[in-house]
Design an enzyme around this catalytic site. Structure first.
Site, PDB file in Angstrom:
ATOM      1  N   CYS A 162      30.353  31.485  21.081  1.00 31.24           N
ATOM      2  CA  CYS A 162      30.988  32.698  21.595  1.00 31.24           C
ATOM      3  C   CYS A 162      30.001  33.847  21.528  1.00 31.24           C
ATOM      4  CB  CYS A 162      32.249  33.033  20.791  1.00 31.24           C
ATOM      5  SG  CYS A 162      31.910  33.458  19.072  1.00 31.24           S
ATOM      6  N   CYS A 175      38.950  37.771   9.967  1.00 31.18           N
ATOM      7  CA  CYS A 175      37.910  37.375  10.925  1.00 31.18           C
ATOM      8  C   CYS A 175      38.211  37.990  12.299  1.00 31.18           C
ATOM      9  CB  CYS A 175      37.849  35.857  11.036  1.00 31.18           C
ATOM     10  SG  CYS A 175      36.641  35.323  12.261  1.00 31.18           S
ATOM     11  N   ASP A 190      31.032  52.554  55.413  1.00 34.52           N
ATOM     12  CA  ASP A 190      30.100  52.864  56.491  1.00 34.52           C
ATOM     13  C   ASP A 190      30.583  52.079  57.719  1.00 34.52           C
ATOM     14  OD1 ASP A 190      27.638  53.620  57.846  1.00 34.52           O
ATOM     15  OD2 ASP A 190      26.998  51.556  57.486  1.00 34.52           O
ATOM     16  N   ASP A 223      25.594  49.222  53.903  1.00 39.79           N
ATOM     17  CA  ASP A 223      24.558  48.203  54.011  1.00 39.79           C
ATOM     18  C   ASP A 223      23.171  48.780  54.236  1.00 39.79           C
ATOM     19  OD1 ASP A 223      24.995  49.105  56.645  1.00 39.79           O
ATOM     20  OD2 ASP A 223      24.199  47.224  57.452  1.00 39.79           O
ATOM     21  N   ASP A 232      43.576  32.737  13.191  1.00 37.67           N
ATOM     22  CA  ASP A 232      42.218  33.045  13.667  1.00 37.67           C
ATOM     23  C   ASP A 232      41.756  32.066  14.726  1.00 37.67           C
ATOM     24  OD1 ASP A 232      39.507  34.236  13.559  1.00 37.67           O
ATOM     25  OD2 ASP A 232      39.021  32.228  12.818  1.00 37.67           O
TER      26      ASP A 232
END
Length: 754
Positions: free
Chosen positions: A72, A410, A454, A649, A735
């Protein structure tokens, strides 16, 4: 971009040096610039030996490895702490999603770094190792973990069997089982403490298990360790699942390429390819680099990069991205990308940068977790001491409750709640052909209420074509086109390209105008055939155009066309009208955005009448005749009202993108636009915007769910523990169970359909 690419240092573009992956020692990747001359190499070249390769730059030596064994994001933080504590290290960064460790140091400390990382239970490999090699190492790592779990479970079963016949011997057997299970956990705990992580889950587990033995809860102590190992295994599985998409992307590049030199074919490592090299690719093979097609035509499956499932036909001189799969015939191509800078490398770079750009909530939770664990540990000590000392309560009962409370301290589930969701969200976006540069951008995208577009190249295909050519004062059509094309040649503007292409199609010879220059905000001019040729927007000549010409301009613009005026020596010689085509999915995309409660507005430099026709067709608001600075002002104004995204763009769109809450670039846009933007659509489908917004909102909801699960379970078990309703093994579930639930919940984003 400021951050180095997966195989690039801040000083140079790079390529992985070829290495023998069978070597027992780990090495870093060597980097070099494909286009450096020999003198440059003498000052900034790679210094390599058989075991180690480093890169020297102005900020010191740069090292890179691949890390295996991380479960993790907390593992990544632990590695960073361990490496940062090594003398001589200036900075260390671990990218969890791509399993990269990058280190800056002022001396060669590669051996010490490897010892530090291996000392806390992780493995390092050279970046040049193949994905298969990495996977096999990871499998071996998991196999060792499985053996530990199975071994501990068997010992527990044996202990339980003994306890059925002799409780005293059974208790002793559980003590032995617990101690056996504690050995690897305490080893890792000690290493983590030495590396600067005193409040790791291994430390909490060790204290809780030893305390449980001390008060005689031997069976529970063993069960706690078994549940912890199972939880770690689930985390490992979930992490590997989340990284699967990145690994698949890294595996798209072949290891070798078939190069043709002087008519001779030979296979070389892709790291040795250079721009200009001619390569040959057979059907079923993937391109080893970005390349330009030399053969007449071919079909390529680009789904891995763009999300488009249908093969795309490419013609001669078309560019094809690395990793694309050749579908139909043997072709030759010319390499155009530098080593380490092809399409795959750029995507991986964006992913790495994305992980470094953490969401505000993630940063907050990271800081919160550093305070949370010590506070819970202090509460645990107080729970153990106060009732027995102040109220003469039994020590055994409150030591047990204090140890149970300790396990709730934890922060794993809380720490991983946000990055797990964001990593899954980013991976899901990549699968759909959208690149989002980090948790911050992903989080903000879901809050957008207005999107400014745009026009040319965004709402339209960006490929206008000439529809009308009108001449004045006795000018000939061919002469007018030849003059116009002469000053437009070399320009990258879509209108300029359209005029040049149309002139070529008419069979008119092209010549470059001399003294060509761009008139900012007006047009272009140059000298051709002894005359000064100018091309300008009609709005810039409103005072000099005859009424009859203005009327013709008005008629053409009302048809949704863009008109330019061609002048010879200051006199109007003709008009050229062009029309761009709407993207096929523009109407559907804007309708779906409206259904999500998002307003759309078009910002364009085109004339008001032409813009009005397009806007009416799309049923959106618009602002026309805008210069780049006008677009910025418009976006700032919209942003003050509600969160606004800017989609564009071109280079002229980049200032507005920076001014918006989040800038989004079309994949066909300029490099500047793509680098400036916070997100990009690689497939150029506007419907992808809808998918991005939905995915962002789903990710934000997932984060809230994860935090609720993590804190909710801990709050419940905090109360039940103090009341004596839950024990040690349920605290472990609070946990490990919460961590598994949070990770599993985040993984739902990978399969979520927009």
């Amino acid at each position: 971009m400021n951050n180095p690419n997966p195989q690039r240092t801040p000083l140079q573009d790079c390529c992985s040096a070829t290495s023998n992956t069978s070597k027992s020692k780990t090495s870093t990747s060597c980097t070099s610039n494909a286009n450096q001359d020999q003198s440059d190499q003498n000052t900034g070249q790679c210094c390599a030996s058989d075991e180690i390769a480093t890169h020297s730059s102005s900020i010191g030596l740069q090292f890179s490895w691949r890390v295996s064994g991380m479960d993790c994001a907390s593992c990544a933080r632990s590695i960073e702490k361990a490496v940062s504590s090594v003398d001589g290290v200036m900075s260390a960064n671990v990218v969890f999603s791509t399993e990269k460790l990058r280190v800056s140091a002022n001396i060669d400390v590669s051996d010490k770094i490897q010892d530090a990382v291996k000392g806390i239970g992780f493995d390092l490999q050279p970046l040049t190792a193949t994905i298969d090699s990495s996977s096999s190492t990871l499998s071996l790592y998991n196999w060792r973990e499985y053996v530990s779990i199975v071994g501990l479970a068997l010992l527990m079963l044996i202990s339980w069997g003994i306890a059925q016949f002799n409780p005293l011997f059974g208790q002793t057997a559980f003590v032995v089982t617990t101690l056996v299970g504690l050995v690897p956990i305490m080893k890792k705990s000690w290493r983590m403490m030495c590396s600067g992580s005193p409040f790791s889950i291994e430390t909490l587990m060790s204290v809780a298990a030893i305390g449980a033995l001390f008060i005689g809860a031997t069976a529970e102590a063993a069960m706690v360790l078994l549940l912890f190992m199972l939880g770690e295994c689930l985390e490992s599985f979930a992490a590997n699942r989340a990284r699967k998409g990145v690994s698949a992307l890294m595996a798209l590049l072949p290891e070798e390429a078939l190069i043709i030199k002087n008519g001779v074919r030979q296979k070389i490592a892709i790291a040795d390819l250079r721009p200009g090299d001619e390569i040959e690719v057979s059907p079923g093979e993937r391109l080893p680099a970005d390349a330009e097609l030399i053969s007449e035509m071919a079909s390529f499956d680009e789904s891995a990069l763009t999300g488009e499932s249908v093969p795309v036909e490419r013609l001669r001189d078309d560019k094809v991205a690395a990793g694309s799969l050749l579908a139909d015939r043997v072709v030759r191509l010319k390499v155009v990308s530098k080593p380490g800078n092809n399409a795959i490398d750029r995507i991986l770079q964006l992913i790495e940068e994305a992980e470094e750009r953490r969401a505000p909530l993630e940063r907050f939770l990271d800081k919160f977790s550093r305070v949370y664990t010590p506070v819970i540990m202090l509460m645990s000590v107080l729970v153990i001491l106060i009732p027995p000392l102040a109220f003469a309560q039994p020590w055994d009962m409150w030591i047990y409750r204090g140890l149970t409370l300790l396990l709730i301290g934890c922060p794993c589930a809380l720490v991983i709640s946000t990055p797990a969701a964001i990593t899954s969200g980013l991976a899901a976006a990549t699968r759909r052909g959208a690149l989002i540069k980090g948790g911050l951008a992903l989080e903000q995208l879901g809050r957008v209420k207005t999107i400014a577009f745009d026009k040319t190249g965004t709402l339209t295909e960006g490929k206008p074509s000439v529809t009308n050519v009108v001449t004045f004062n006795g000018s000939e059509v061919d002469d007018l086109l030849a003059a116009a094309a002469s000053v437009e040649m070399g320009s990258h503007h879509p209108l300029a390209k359209a005029i040049v292409d149309y002139t070529e199609q008419q069979g008119i010879a092209l010549e470059h105008a001399s003294n060509r220059k761009t008139l900012v905000g007006v047009g272009v001019e140059g000298n051709f055939a002894g005359k000064k040729i100018s091309i300008s927007a009609p709005s810039k000549l409103i005072r000099t155009l005859d009424n009859s010409i203005q009327q013709q301009v008005t008629v053409l613009e009302q048809e949704g066309k863009t008109v330019v005026v061609v002048l010879e020596d200051g006199e109007s010689s003709g008009l050229i009208a062009l029309r761009d085509k709407l993207r096929d999915d523009a109407k559907v995309a804007l309708k779906d955005l409206a259904a999500l409660g998002i307003n759309s507005v078009m910002l364009t430099g085109d004339n008001a009448r032409a813009a009005g026709v397009i806007a009416a067709e799309l049923n959106i608001d618009y602002r026309a005749s805008l210069l780049p600075e006008d677009k910025v002002s418009a976006v700032v104004e919209l942003n003050q009202q509600q969160a606004t995204a800017m989609v564009g763009d071109g280079i002229n769109d980049t200032p507005a993108m920076k001014a918006s809450t989040i800038g989004i670039a079309m994949g066909s846009g300029t490099d500047v636009a793509l680098e400036t933007a916070d997100a990009a659509l690689t497939h150029n489908r506007l419907i992808g915007l809808v998918e991005m917004v939905r995915l962002s909102r789903a990710t934000n909801a997932n984060i809230r769910q994860n935090i609720t699960i993590a804190l909710g379970l801990k709050a419940v078990f905090l109360v039940t523990t103090l009341l004596g309703l839950t024990g040690l093994w349920l605290a472990v579930l609070a946990d490990s169970g919460a961590t598994a639930l949070v990770t599993a919940n985040a993984l739902r984003l990978l399969s979520k359909r927009s």
